[in-house]
Design an enzyme around this catalytic site. Sequence first.
Site, short mmCIF file in Angstrom:
data_model
loop_
_atom_site.label_atom_id
_atom_site.label_comp_id
_atom_site.label_asym_id
_atom_site.label_seq_id
_atom_site.Cartn_x
_atom_site.Cartn_y
_atom_site.Cartn_z
N TYR A 1 1.03 -1.23 -0.01
CA TYR A 1 -0.04 0.00 -0.13
C TYR A 1 1.01 1.32 -0.05
CZ TYR A 1 -3.24 3.59 1.72
OH TYR A 1 -4.06 4.69 1.86
N GLU B 1 -10.88 5.27 4.81
CA GLU B 1 -10.41 6.03 5.79
C GLU B 1 -11.61 6.54 6.92
OE1 GLU B 1 -7.49 7.42 6.44
OE2 GLU B 1 -6.60 6.86 4.54
N TRP C 1 -4.88 1.18 10.60
CA TRP C 1 -4.74 0.95 9.36
C TRP C 1 -4.60 -0.49 8.64
CZ3 TRP C 1 -7.35 3.42 5.48
CH2 TRP C 1 -7.05 3.13 4.34
#
Length: 192
Positions: free
Chosen positions: A21, A43, A51
């Site tokens: 990512y 998000e 995350w």
Amino acid sequence: MTRNLKRCAWANTDNQLMQQYHDQEWGRPNHDSRHLFELLSLEIMQAGLSWQTVLNKRQAFKQAFHDFDYRQVQGMESELPSLMKNAAIIRNRRKLIATINNAKVINELANSGTTFDRYMWQFVADKPIQHHYQSHEQIPATTDLAKQISKQMKKDGFSFTGPVIIYSFMQAVGMVNDHEVDCFAYQEIAED
């Protein structure tokens, strides 16, 4: 090959999803409205969580939300009960409702001739803001610009788009380059 690259501190991990990512997506300017909607939604899901948790569930989210096609997601209210039972995703009712609501707003923008890409990138005059942070400790949780964008988005009907979420989104989609200056990706993005 990518193992010896100098990365941002948060991406110095053995987790392949996190590294991938960081290396291929985070901070790289993106102008695909579907992808922007996906990252905004992720998000939102990340708020209060790590995350890594979100990345681990990303494929399940893509499956549950029709690959984040906002035209399909806008009509998913009837699917809310099954989403709340789907253990493969984050089952926060407010976040799920916000995702469906935001798809509706994006679709309304599209119907009025404005893509989500155009809507978001106008805030930075279509050019990424280049920051020069030496370490992740210097990177703010939000900025005045993110507060301004958040305020406008709420006014325009978006949900769950506070300034911290919006700044994280701006970082993710490359509206700002918040890679640490000695990270290999910083220079690649700065030169684009």
